[in-house]
Design a protein around this motif. Structure first.
Motif, PDB file in Angstrom:
ATOM      1  N   ILE A 196       0.852  -1.189   0.000  1.00 53.24           N
ATOM      2  CA  ILE A 196       0.000   0.000   0.000  1.00 53.24           C
ATOM      3  C   ILE A 196       0.885   1.235   0.000  1.00 53.24           C
ATOM      4  CG2 ILE A 196      -1.787   1.258   1.229  1.00 53.24           C
ATOM      5  CD1 ILE A 196      -2.735  -1.350   2.368  1.00 53.24           C
ATOM      6  N   GLY A 197       0.763   2.065  -1.013  1.00 49.10           N
ATOM      7  CA  GLY A 197       1.636   3.222  -1.146  1.00 49.10           C
ATOM      8  C   GLY A 197       1.174   4.405  -0.339  1.00 49.10           C
ATOM      9  N   PHE A 198       1.332   4.348   0.980  1.00 52.13           N
ATOM     10  CA  PHE A 198       0.854   5.426   1.824  1.00 52.13           C
ATOM     11  C   PHE A 198       1.630   6.716   1.577  1.00 52.13           C
ATOM     12  CE2 PHE A 198      -0.338   1.744   4.430  1.00 52.13           C
ATOM     13  CZ  PHE A 198      -1.677   2.010   4.549  1.00 52.13           C
ATOM     14  N   LEU A 199       2.943   6.611   1.394  1.00 53.32           N
ATOM     15  CA  LEU A 199       3.783   7.797   1.419  1.00 53.32           C
ATOM     16  C   LEU A 199       3.527   8.737   0.251  1.00 53.32           C
ATOM     17  CD1 LEU A 199       7.177   6.201   2.543  1.00 53.32           C
ATOM     18  CD2 LEU A 199       5.488   7.421   3.926  1.00 53.32           C
ATOM     19  N   ASP A 200       3.070   8.200  -0.879  1.00 52.07           N
ATOM     20  CA  ASP A 200       2.921   9.063  -2.038  1.00 52.07           C
ATOM     21  C   ASP A 200       1.536   9.661  -2.175  1.00 52.07           C
ATOM     22  OD1 ASP A 200       1.717   6.690  -2.605  1.00 52.07           O
ATOM     23  OD2 ASP A 200       2.453   6.535  -4.660  1.00 52.07           O
ATOM     24  N   ARG A 201       0.498   9.083  -1.512  1.00 53.44           N
ATOM     25  CA  ARG A 201      -0.830   9.632  -1.737  1.00 53.44           C
ATOM     26  C   ARG A 201      -1.721   9.596  -0.509  1.00 53.44           C
ATOM     27  NH1 ARG A 201      -3.983   5.100  -2.608  1.00 53.44           N
ATOM     28  NH2 ARG A 201      -2.816   3.240  -3.131  1.00 53.44           N
ATOM     29  N   LEU A 227      -9.589  -6.519   1.839  1.00 55.89           N
ATOM     30  CA  LEU A 227      -9.190  -5.132   1.606  1.00 55.89           C
ATOM     31  C   LEU A 227      -8.140  -5.074   0.501  1.00 55.89           C
ATOM     32  CD1 LEU A 227      -8.828  -3.980   5.320  1.00 55.89           C
ATOM     33  CD2 LEU A 227     -10.815  -3.726   3.820  1.00 55.89           C
ATOM     34  N   PRO A 228      -8.277  -4.145  -0.452  1.00 49.44           N
ATOM     35  CA  PRO A 228      -7.313  -4.065  -1.557  1.00 49.44           C
ATOM     36  C   PRO A 228      -5.971  -3.535  -1.081  1.00 49.44           C
ATOM     37  CG  PRO A 228      -8.827  -2.212  -1.666  1.00 49.44           C
ATOM     38  CD  PRO A 228      -9.326  -3.098  -0.548  1.00 49.44           C
ATOM     39  N   LEU A 229      -4.905  -4.127  -1.563  1.00 46.62           N
ATOM     40  CA  LEU A 229      -3.561  -3.674  -1.202  1.00 46.62           C
ATOM     41  C   LEU A 229      -3.182  -2.385  -1.938  1.00 46.62           C
ATOM     42  CD1 LEU A 229      -1.724  -7.127  -1.205  1.00 46.62           C
ATOM     43  CD2 LEU A 229      -2.475  -5.793   0.780  1.00 46.62           C
ATOM     44  N   ALA A 230      -3.720  -2.200  -3.133  1.00 47.65           N
ATOM     45  CA  ALA A 230      -3.394  -0.999  -3.921  1.00 47.65           C
ATOM     46  C   ALA A 230      -4.627  -0.564  -4.703  1.00 47.65           C
ATOM     47  CB  ALA A 230      -2.220  -1.284  -4.862  1.00 47.65           C
ATOM     48  N   PRO A 231      -5.549   0.170  -4.073  1.00 50.40           N
ATOM     49  CA  PRO A 231      -6.767   0.614  -4.759  1.00 50.40           C
ATOM     50  C   PRO A 231      -6.430   1.443  -5.997  1.00 50.40           C
ATOM     51  CG  PRO A 231      -6.909   1.006  -2.394  1.00 50.40           C
ATOM     52  CD  PRO A 231      -5.488   0.632  -2.676  1.00 50.40           C
ATOM     53  N   ASP A 273     -26.517 -17.136  -3.441  1.00 53.79           N
ATOM     54  CA  ASP A 273     -25.290 -17.782  -2.973  1.00 53.79           C
ATOM     55  C   ASP A 273     -24.176 -16.788  -2.652  1.00 53.79           C
ATOM     56  OD1 ASP A 273     -26.180 -20.401  -2.998  1.00 53.79           O
ATOM     57  OD2 ASP A 273     -25.620 -20.730  -5.091  1.00 53.79           O
ATOM     58  N   VAL A 274     -24.285 -15.585  -3.159  1.00 49.99           N
ATOM     59  CA  VAL A 274     -23.221 -14.591  -2.985  1.00 49.99           C
ATOM     60  C   VAL A 274     -23.390 -13.858  -1.664  1.00 49.99           C
ATOM     61  CG1 VAL A 274     -22.223 -12.444  -3.885  1.00 49.99           C
ATOM     62  CG2 VAL A 274     -22.862 -14.289  -5.464  1.00 49.99           C
ATOM     63  N   ASP A 275     -22.324 -13.867  -0.855  1.00 49.36           N
ATOM     64  CA  ASP A 275     -22.360 -13.197   0.444  1.00 49.36           C
ATOM     65  C   ASP A 275     -21.712 -11.816   0.406  1.00 49.36           C
ATOM     66  OD1 ASP A 275     -23.650 -15.242   2.013  1.00 49.36           O
ATOM     67  OD2 ASP A 275     -21.816 -16.411   1.797  1.00 49.36           O
ATOM     68  N   ALA A 276     -20.749 -11.608  -0.482  1.00 52.51           N
ATOM     69  CA  ALA A 276     -20.080 -10.306  -0.573  1.00 52.51           C
ATOM     70  C   ALA A 276     -19.341 -10.214  -1.895  1.00 52.51           C
ATOM     71  CB  ALA A 276     -19.090 -10.120   0.583  1.00 52.51           C
ATOM     72  N   VAL A 277     -19.128  -8.968  -2.337  1.00 59.58           N
ATOM     73  CA  VAL A 277     -18.313  -8.712  -3.538  1.00 59.58           C
ATOM     74  C   VAL A 277     -17.328  -7.618  -3.168  1.00 59.58           C
ATOM     75  CG1 VAL A 277     -18.281  -8.045  -5.964  1.00 59.58           C
ATOM     76  CG2 VAL A 277     -20.257  -9.276  -5.043  1.00 59.58           C
ATOM     77  N   TYR A 278     -16.043  -7.873  -3.427  1.00 59.58           N
ATOM     78  CA  TYR A 278     -14.986  -6.910  -3.106  1.00 59.58           C
ATOM     79  C   TYR A 278     -14.320  -6.450  -4.399  1.00 59.58           C
ATOM     80  CZ  TYR A 278     -15.586  -9.268   1.369  1.00 59.58           C
ATOM     81  OH  TYR A 278     -16.104  -9.822   2.513  1.00 59.58           O
ATOM     82  N   SER A 279     -13.893  -5.186  -4.423  1.00 59.75           N
ATOM     83  CA  SER A 279     -13.161  -4.680  -5.584  1.00 59.75           C
ATOM     84  C   SER A 279     -11.975  -3.851  -5.120  1.00 59.75           C
ATOM     85  CB  SER A 279     -14.072  -3.841  -6.490  1.00 59.75           C
ATOM     86  OG  SER A 279     -14.084  -2.490  -6.086  1.00 59.75           O
ATOM     87  N   ASP A 280     -11.005  -3.646  -6.034  1.00 64.47           N
ATOM     88  CA  ASP A 280      -9.866  -2.793  -5.695  1.00 64.47           C
ATOM     89  C   ASP A 280     -10.025  -1.398  -6.305  1.00 64.47           C
ATOM     90  OD1 ASP A 280      -9.472  -3.437  -8.353  1.00 64.47           O
ATOM     91  OD2 ASP A 280      -7.446  -4.227  -8.099  1.00 64.47           O
ATOM     92  N   GLN A 281     -11.278  -1.040  -6.602  1.00 61.43           N
ATOM     93  CA  GLN A 281     -11.574   0.301  -7.093  1.00 61.43           C
ATOM     94  C   GLN A 281     -11.635   1.280  -5.924  1.00 61.43           C
ATOM     95  OE1 GLN A 281     -14.823   0.923 -10.055  1.00 61.43           O
ATOM     96  NE2 GLN A 281     -15.780   2.076  -8.418  1.00 61.43           N
ATOM     97  N   LYS A 282     -11.089   2.470  -6.129  1.00 63.65           N
ATOM     98  CA  LYS A 282     -11.163   3.499  -5.086  1.00 63.65           C
ATOM     99  C   LYS A 282     -12.598   3.924  -4.866  1.00 63.65           C
ATOM    100  CE  LYS A 282      -6.664   5.777  -5.253  1.00 63.65           C
ATOM    101  NZ  LYS A 282      -5.965   7.027  -5.547  1.00 63.65           N
TER     102      LYS A 282
END
Length: 286
Positions: free
Chosen positions: A7-12, A250-254, A277-286
């Motif tokens: 996760i690029g915390f320092l740049d953004r 949780l996405p490592l790099a949204p 049947d679906v319990d959750a859907v996760y994405s790496d979109q901001k």
């Protein structure tokens, strides 16, 4: 506190330090914040806020019910002798699942033809380079994968090979707290004191209407071991919260996408969540 790998915390992003008046109590540790996974920017809701909250609760209850069935199928209906069932019932208590739902699914497990449920993750290429992970707990794998594939195809997206998307996420326990329900300084102090790994702060888009900004959530990220302690501290602090459904990805790099991709991804996730049947859907979109 060090940020998770990838996760690029320092740049953004930015770090948060406990205010001077609290340092004597909590020290000078830092906790990093970054935008959370969501179904889209601005008005990212399934239909309405009420509908989204109802669906979230229904999915939570449904997943617990499936886990109860599986535990009973494996070890019987007595939680004293069935440790797996005892664990599920304890989690149900943590998530405020109504007693009648638990009793109904314990009875359901003994019905003829009822199979145990199996956890599966299906990976999907969304729009604008976004990756999605579909969490499923199903008693019929062929049915669930066929339903997911049909929705993905109808929406113009594409199924991904196993492992192509999942590595972009980390699995964690998460407590969701509406920004209007908590003072930021107090929340971060409680998170540090109770051993939280991170606090994810929602993005602040000034173009959003006031009613949309009021529906944003902080995400307190925790290990499984510290989760109960965090819930206890939040209760003591009088802070309302929504527990997770056992875990979140949780996405490592949204990543950021354009408005067209936001709308297409939102529609795809909404239709996937309509599947039983679906319990959750996760994405790496901001």
């Amino acid at each position: 506190m060090a940020s998770p790998s990838g996760i690029g915390f320092l740049d953004r992003n930015f770090s948060y330090s406990i205010p001077a008046k609290m340092k004597s109590i909590y020290g000078s540790r830092r906790i990093w914040t970054y935008p959370p996974v969501c179904m889209g920017r601005r008005s990212s809701k399934i239909a309405t806020r009420k509908g989204a909250q109802d669906l979230k609760k229904a999915k939570r209850y449904s997943k617990i019910g499936k886990e109860v069935v599986s535990a009973v199928k494996k070890g019987g209906p007595n939680p004293i002798s069935n440790t797996a069932l005892a664990t599920v019932l304890e989690k149900a208590k943590e998530l405020d699942v109504p007693k009648e739902i638990l009793e109904r699914n314990i009875k359901r497990a003994s019905e003829k033809g009822q199979d145990a449920y199996i956890e599966k993750f299906y990976e999907v290429y969304g729009f604008g380079g976004v990756g999605m992970v579909v969490e499923v707990l199903t008693d019929k794998i062929n049915r669930s994968v066929a339903a997911v594939r049909e929705v993905v195809k109808d929406c113009g997206a594409k199924m991904a090979d196993p492992g192509s998307i999942l590595f972009k996420f980390k699995r964690a326990r998460v407590v969701n707290i509406k920004v209007t329900d908590a003072d930021k300084d107090l929340l971060l102090a409680i998170a540090l004191d109770s051993g939280a790994e991170d606090v994810i702060e929602p993005p602040n888009d000034e173009d959003d209407p006031e009613e949309d900004r009021s529906e944003r959530y902080y995400k307190v990220v925790s290990s499984a071991e510290n989760y109960a302690a965090i819930l206890s501290k939040l209760r003591e602090g009088g802070i309302a919260f929504e527990p997770d459904n056992g875990f979140e990805l949780l996405p490592l790099a949204p990543i950021e996408v354009d408005d067209e991709a936001v709308d297409l991804n939102k529609e795809l996730m909404s239709k996937l969540l309509e599947l039983d049947d679906v319990d959750a859907v996760y994405s790496d979109q901001k």
